[in-house]
Design a protein around this motif. Sequence first.
Motif, PDB file in Angstrom:
ATOM      1  N   THR A 151       0.839  -1.192   0.000  1.00 22.44           N
ATOM      2  CA  THR A 151       0.000   0.000   0.000  1.00 22.44           C
ATOM      3  C   THR A 151       0.877   1.245   0.000  1.00 22.44           C
ATOM      4  O   THR A 151       1.718   1.410   0.889  1.00 22.44           O
ATOM      5  CB  THR A 151      -0.918   0.021   1.231  1.00 22.44           C
ATOM      6  N   LYS A 152       0.664   2.089  -0.991  1.00 21.89           N
ATOM      7  CA  LYS A 152       1.398   3.355  -1.016  1.00 21.89           C
ATOM      8  C   LYS A 152       1.022   4.176   0.221  1.00 21.89           C
ATOM      9  O   LYS A 152      -0.159   4.352   0.531  1.00 21.89           O
ATOM     10  CB  LYS A 152       1.037   4.131  -2.286  1.00 21.89           C
ATOM     11  N   TYR A 153       2.043   4.644   0.938  1.00 20.87           N
ATOM     12  CA  TYR A 153       1.868   5.375   2.197  1.00 20.87           C
ATOM     13  C   TYR A 153       1.184   4.532   3.267  1.00 20.87           C
ATOM     14  O   TYR A 153       0.649   5.064   4.226  1.00 20.87           O
ATOM     15  CB  TYR A 153       1.106   6.696   1.982  1.00 20.87           C
ATOM     16  N   GLY A 154       1.246   3.206   3.098  1.00 18.63           N
ATOM     17  CA  GLY A 154       0.812   2.271   4.135  1.00 18.63           C
ATOM     18  C   GLY A 154       2.037   1.508   4.572  1.00 18.63           C
ATOM     19  O   GLY A 154       2.964   2.074   5.153  1.00 18.63           O
ATOM     20  N   ASP A 155       2.108   0.211   4.218  1.00 18.97           N
ATOM     21  CA  ASP A 155       3.326  -0.539   4.514  1.00 18.97           C
ATOM     22  C   ASP A 155       4.479  -0.095   3.626  1.00 18.97           C
ATOM     23  O   ASP A 155       5.639  -0.435   3.894  1.00 18.97           O
ATOM     24  CB  ASP A 155       3.096  -2.049   4.397  1.00 18.97           C
ATOM     25  N   ALA A 240       3.192  -3.388 -14.440  1.00 14.81           N
ATOM     26  CA  ALA A 240       2.780  -2.183 -15.161  1.00 14.81           C
ATOM     27  C   ALA A 240       1.754  -1.382 -14.366  1.00 14.81           C
ATOM     28  O   ALA A 240       1.855  -0.152 -14.242  1.00 14.81           O
ATOM     29  CB  ALA A 240       2.223  -2.564 -16.528  1.00 14.81           C
ATOM     30  N   ALA A 241       0.758  -2.084 -13.801  1.00 12.52           N
ATOM     31  CA  ALA A 241      -0.315  -1.401 -13.085  1.00 12.52           C
ATOM     32  C   ALA A 241       0.181  -0.695 -11.832  1.00 12.52           C
ATOM     33  O   ALA A 241      -0.337   0.367 -11.455  1.00 12.52           O
ATOM     34  CB  ALA A 241      -1.408  -2.406 -12.711  1.00 12.52           C
ATOM     35  N   ASN A 242       1.194  -1.264 -11.176  1.00 10.64           N
ATOM     36  CA  ASN A 242       1.684  -0.710  -9.912  1.00 10.64           C
ATOM     37  C   ASN A 242       2.997   0.044 -10.056  1.00 10.64           C
ATOM     38  O   ASN A 242       3.655   0.350  -9.057  1.00 10.64           O
ATOM     39  CB  ASN A 242       1.852  -1.839  -8.884  1.00 10.64           C
ATOM     40  N   ARG A 243       3.359   0.364 -11.288  1.00 12.81           N
ATOM     41  CA  ARG A 243       4.604   1.095 -11.525  1.00 12.81           C
ATOM     42  C   ARG A 243       4.645   2.400 -10.737  1.00 12.81           C
ATOM     43  O   ARG A 243       5.699   2.832 -10.260  1.00 12.81           O
ATOM     44  CB  ARG A 243       4.744   1.361 -13.026  1.00 12.81           C
ATOM     45  N   HIS A 244       3.480   3.042 -10.559  1.00 11.22           N
ATOM     46  CA  HIS A 244       3.432   4.322  -9.846  1.00 11.22           C
ATOM     47  C   HIS A 244       3.901   4.200  -8.399  1.00 11.22           C
ATOM     48  O   HIS A 244       4.327   5.192  -7.801  1.00 11.22           O
ATOM     49  CB  HIS A 244       1.999   4.874  -9.875  1.00 11.22           C
ATOM     50  N   LYS A 245       3.846   2.994  -7.838  1.00  7.17           N
ATOM     51  CA  LYS A 245       4.316   2.792  -6.469  1.00  7.17           C
ATOM     52  C   LYS A 245       5.829   2.648  -6.403  1.00  7.17           C
ATOM     53  O   LYS A 245       6.430   2.847  -5.340  1.00  7.17           O
ATOM     54  CB  LYS A 245       3.698   1.523  -5.872  1.00  7.17           C
ATOM     55  N   MET A 246       6.439   2.270  -7.507  1.00  7.48           N
ATOM     56  CA  MET A 246       7.838   1.855  -7.492  1.00  7.48           C
ATOM     57  C   MET A 246       8.794   2.892  -8.068  1.00  7.48           C
ATOM     58  O   MET A 246       9.992   2.655  -8.158  1.00  7.48           O
ATOM     59  CB  MET A 246       7.976   0.526  -8.245  1.00  7.48           C
ATOM     60  N   VAL A 247       8.270   4.035  -8.475  1.00  7.48           N
ATOM     61  CA  VAL A 247       9.098   5.102  -9.026  1.00  7.48           C
ATOM     62  C   VAL A 247       8.888   6.361  -8.196  1.00  7.48           C
ATOM     63  O   VAL A 247       7.882   6.487  -7.488  1.00  7.48           O
ATOM     64  CB  VAL A 247       8.756   5.366 -10.506  1.00  7.48           C
ATOM     65  N   PRO A 248       9.806   7.317  -8.255  1.00  9.78           N
ATOM     66  CA  PRO A 248       9.630   8.559  -7.502  1.00  9.78           C
ATOM     67  C   PRO A 248       8.348   9.283  -7.908  1.00  9.78           C
ATOM     68  O   PRO A 248       7.875   9.161  -9.037  1.00  9.78           O
ATOM     69  CB  PRO A 248      10.879   9.377  -7.879  1.00  9.78           C
ATOM     70  N   ILE A 249       7.801  10.038  -6.971  1.00  7.12           N
ATOM     71  CA  ILE A 249       6.588  10.803  -7.244  1.00  7.12           C
ATOM     72  C   ILE A 249       6.880  11.811  -8.355  1.00  7.12           C
ATOM     73  O   ILE A 249       7.871  12.548  -8.301  1.00  7.12           O
ATOM     74  CB  ILE A 249       6.124  11.550  -5.982  1.00  7.12           C
ATOM     75  N   PRO A 250       6.026  11.864  -9.391  1.00  3.86           N
ATOM     76  CA  PRO A 250       6.260  12.810 -10.489  1.00  3.86           C
ATOM     77  C   PRO A 250       6.203  14.261  -9.994  1.00  3.86           C
ATOM     78  O   PRO A 250       5.324  14.620  -9.206  1.00  3.86           O
ATOM     79  CB  PRO A 250       5.117  12.526 -11.458  1.00  3.86           C
ATOM     80  N   VAL A 251       7.138  15.050 -10.438  1.00  3.06           N
ATOM     81  CA  VAL A 251       7.176  16.471 -10.113  1.00  3.06           C
ATOM     82  C   VAL A 251       7.041  17.255 -11.398  1.00  3.06           C
ATOM     83  O   VAL A 251       7.795  17.046 -12.353  1.00  3.06           O
ATOM     84  CB  VAL A 251       8.500  16.853  -9.399  1.00  3.06           C
ATOM     85  N   CYS A 252       6.081  18.149 -11.439  1.00  2.00           N
ATOM     86  CA  CYS A 252       5.924  19.007 -12.614  1.00  2.00           C
ATOM     87  C   CYS A 252       6.973  20.109 -12.547  1.00  2.00           C
ATOM     88  O   CYS A 252       6.924  20.987 -11.678  1.00  2.00           O
ATOM     89  CB  CYS A 252       4.518  19.604 -12.639  1.00  2.00           C
ATOM     90  N   GLU A 253       7.944  20.054 -13.447  1.00  2.00           N
ATOM     91  CA  GLU A 253       9.001  21.060 -13.459  1.00  2.00           C
ATOM     92  C   GLU A 253       8.569  22.265 -14.300  1.00  2.00           C
ATOM     93  O   GLU A 253       8.225  22.109 -15.495  1.00  2.00           O
ATOM     94  CB  GLU A 253      10.288  20.446 -14.017  1.00  2.00           C
ATOM     95  N   VAL A 254       8.583  23.413 -13.708  1.00  2.16           N
ATOM     96  CA  VAL A 254       8.155  24.631 -14.391  1.00  2.16           C
ATOM     97  C   VAL A 254       9.331  25.210 -15.177  1.00  2.16           C
ATOM     98  O   VAL A 254      10.405  25.452 -14.615  1.00  2.16           O
ATOM     99  CB  VAL A 254       7.644  25.674 -13.383  1.00  2.16           C
TER     100      VAL A 254
END
Length: 259
Positions: A151-155, A240-254
């Motif tokens: 769980t992201k931000y859980g375990d 593929a479905a859980n890739r968002h848990k395994m990579v750094p949080i996306p940052v929108c660079e201005v």
Amino acid sequence: MKTDAVIDHITGWLADYCAKAGTRGFVVGVSGGIDSAVSSALAARTGLPTLVVEMPIHQGREQVSRAREHIAALKTRHAGVAGQEVELTPVFDGLVAALPGEPEGAARDMALVNTRARLRMTTLYYLAGLHGALVVGTGNKVEDFGIGFFTKYGDGGVDLSPIADLTKSEVYEIGRALGVGEAILKAPPTDGLWGDSRTDEDQIGASYPELEWAMAFEGDAGALTGRQAEVLAIYRRLNAANRHKMVPIPVCEVPEALR
């Protein structure tokens, strides 16, 4: 695997990290499963203060008893270990009653499963704050970097991860060498978040040895057996479905031109 050397390496890594962070020890949540048993045993082995926490939420009796027995064994072997039980069932039930949404449905069920994990993470960080300690992760390599079975931000919300470079099979090998109890070694792996007897394999559709094979597979998919192809498809779908848990949080660079 050079089991004893790996145990020494991880133990030293934990102690060094704690010293560099300027903290006073560790907090580890235990569930009655192998991953949390090994992670807590490794932390205890450093000799630093280690608070081992059980946090039942409508937990099965077998899981609770395994966790309690493990905590008792660690306290016997290591002077720096303390145990803590925090009964979160009333907290969870109160939150469920307050939350909006349909009372039944797969989406709500999954949301509440993740809510259980996040309540436990909040509890561990509260205790870590009280004791000036680090929260120790309990995820293995297949879960954390293969299929994202956490769980992201859980375990997944931890300060450091001592076993995240070990496959499940390697975790069992370490557990046997550390003297983890037979009840834990023999128990089918489960996340314990559903309030029933379903195992990890029930949820995933493949065993950990199968997933370890799929994680390392680099051959010709056309030459696989039917079951191998099925397992590889399960692994790739979850990866593929859980890739968002395994990579750094996306940052929108201005862009500088917009500043």
